[in-house]
Write an enzyme that holds these catalytic residues in place. Sequence first.
Site, mmCIF file in Angstrom:
data_model
loop_
_atom_site.group_PDB
_atom_site.id
_atom_site.type_symbol
_atom_site.label_atom_id
_atom_site.label_comp_id
_atom_site.label_asym_id
_atom_site.label_seq_id
_atom_site.Cartn_x
_atom_site.Cartn_y
_atom_site.Cartn_z
ATOM 1 N N GLU A 119 43.242 29.782 31.476
ATOM 2 C CA GLU A 119 43.707 30.460 30.205
ATOM 3 C C GLU A 119 43.318 29.469 29.167
ATOM 4 O OE1 GLU A 119 46.827 33.739 32.060
ATOM 5 O OE2 GLU A 119 47.397 31.793 31.503
ATOM 6 N N THR A 154 46.356 29.138 46.659
ATOM 7 C CA THR A 154 45.278 29.660 45.683
ATOM 8 C C THR A 154 45.475 30.828 45.013
ATOM 9 O OG1 THR A 154 44.366 31.290 47.305
ATOM 10 C CG2 THR A 154 43.636 29.122 47.720
ATOM 11 N N SER A 204 53.153 38.627 31.981
ATOM 12 C CA SER A 204 52.233 38.593 33.379
ATOM 13 C C SER A 204 53.129 38.505 34.569
ATOM 14 C CB SER A 204 51.247 37.670 33.169
ATOM 15 O OG SER A 204 51.924 36.420 33.277
#
Lengths: 404, 404
Positions: free
Chosen positions: B276, B195, B404
């Site tokens: 996103e 997750t 990121s």
Amino acid sequence: MPVSPLAPAKFPQLPTIGGVTFAAAAAGIKYKDRADVMLAVIAPGSSIAGVFTRSATRSAPVLDCQAKLGSDASKIAAFLVNSGNSNAFTGSRGSASVEAVCKAVAAETGAPVDRIFTASTGVIGEPLPHDRIIAKITELHENQSAGEIENAARAIMTTDTFAKGAAATVTVDGKEVKIAGIAKGSGMIAPDMATMLVYIFTDAQIGQADLQKLVSETNAKTFNCITVDSDTSTSDSLLMAATGASGVDVTGNADFATALHEVMQDLAHQVVRDGEGATKFVTVKVTGAQDDSDAHKVALSIANSPLVKTAIAGEDANWGRVVMAVGKSGAAADRDTLSIRFGDITVAENGWRAPDYSEEATSAYMKNSELEIGVDLGIGNGESTVWTCDLTHGYISINADYRS
Amino acid sequence: MPVSPLAPAKFPQLPTIGGVTFAAAAAGIKYKDRADVMLAVIAPGSSIAGVFTRSATRSAPVLDCQAKLGSDASKIAAFLVNSGNSNAFTGSRGSASVEAVCKAVAAETGAPVDRIFTASTGVIGEPLPHDRIIAKITELHENQSAGEIENAARAIMTTDTFAKGAAATVTVDGKEVKIAGIAKGSGMIAPDMATMLVYIFTDAQIGQADLQKLVSETNAKTFNCITVDSDTSTSDSLLMAATGASGVDVTGNADFATALHEVMQDLAHQVVRDGEGATKFVTVKVTGAQDDSDAHKVALSIANSPLVKTAIAGEDANWGRVVMAVGKSGAAADRDTLSIRFGDITVAENGWRAPDYSEEATSAYMKNSELEIGVDLGIGNGESTVWTCDLTHGYISINADYRS
């Protein structure tokens, strides 16, 4: 669509291949004012080999071609290919269309039906208007010419922005043997199964079984090592015909195998260079894996990662995303023996950013249109190289609108 | 970034959970002027369970948490989470940072080090400035409050456009038991392993082993059934604490399991809704597969296909791409028993477009922001449901620029 910035300067000069002629025609299947069907007629005595998608929903022409591999090589053969409609997921009508087209080609060319190999590429799930193709068979037969291969390459394009061709000449026993191939492909390109549409011709002499073995082996290292978007087509087909017109037997010949490898790799690279929306051509080279299969898993995981591909599009030296893709691949990996390089710049090693890592130098490297990502897992001798492109706004524009 | 169009209207009212308090602080790890670290302090006697990414390059905090599961439940526990830096692929410095942070939290809260579970989310491969976190531990401890869970949810956001929370209350043996959970996640979301960051709290009483079994089983049907981009994070972690403050034993209780499933599914859906660039929330429901595992393969193949996801973004009822994704999945499938529906509209059946297929009606359906793609393979009883979002220009914009 503008031509891909990664396209070769021009379509290469392809040699004529003794025993093979081509013609293209505009049948109006979907596109207006352009050729959308090609016919290649291949002399009796030619060996034919092929590899195809392993998709569970493969198209009617693919199923038909697979059934015909190995048919009597002493007879005339033909390849008939249309663009604009893939004749995939068209139920029993799909095979009826293939049968009707093959019957018409047989009547016109004298080739037996089981030596006629068709392919269709374009929209999935629409009935193929095969009558439009059949109406062009006589024209296609009458216009056959050994020099028409470039027009044949243009006729099979869909979202391709340039026609794809490659050739090689190799000397065996002091005599010249020629290979010429064409391909189409731009989106729905994934390597796990097979290829897009590829047709390769040679005047070499080689039996069907030997040719099939060579084509399958070379395919595994070329077309099966490219990916644009991880999506595998229902129509992927590669067919190769060896006419023997040169009189040169190439069975087991290493130089011929190398030349064929070069032609297939060249065509495979051109498919990636025409990847939908592509602005970067990327080589992913994985070494030091437990075995070749693990190396291939890691290479594909990197090459298919949307985050790696968007970082490349943004010219961002984001090697953290490469770490992520190695981690999720399922292959054996050890964080502390892993090293990553972009071109000649080592960006990470020993489980950590490389001590002399320069963000500036790496960012400058990312501005190149041809990039190499190297990953050494440091735990074995397995290796694999995969080729891919970046993921850009162009891909979204093409695929959010185009019904393919 | 604007808030996702698929976001819930507002952050839900979460109940306070006896035995758990929260605080958030701005440590300046990467972001300016926002909270980026949260501390939850959990009463002695709480059971703690967790599931984590199976990435081979998982982060130092993940490795540390995995080692600590099963530690002595009679002691105080704490969750400490930062955003802005993932402390992944940071070599031996990574575990040194985790150790330093845990030591500081232990000194402040009195919890033993092996009951302190940390997580970090953000850029990969940069050293974690753990001193900035340690400098905030006293403030975080002094500000502890049972009502601060929403601020805790905000502190762990990265590319998230909204904070994610969910709750349930269930009556067991005539007494109320409460569950409250928070999550973060938007990109690098893939279900095969685990997750993103998820923290769930309950005042129910249940042993650590039983809690772990329940959490693992529920995770398989919730977080492991979502995908935004097929990329699996190096930091994915879900931790659940059961304080027992309600005095109600829920071991083996079906109503509690259902309530927990609802909370986890709600949070999982919120992660997809904040995918996103997402503009559509898509449920992919596969039935009639040989077994559940094959159904899951097909559902993921559809949900991860860039061509399916871009067609959805373009509101194009391109069911041919669903056929393609079924075909490439590797699951057993038969073209002639396959049927596909978009919402209640059957678009394909019996290996062919549905006889009463209406392009107009299907195109109108595609304009909804919540879509369901149903695939029945017609060969068995296996089934699986997966949730995903579309692939848009927004995803490219976020990921071609954001490190990121």
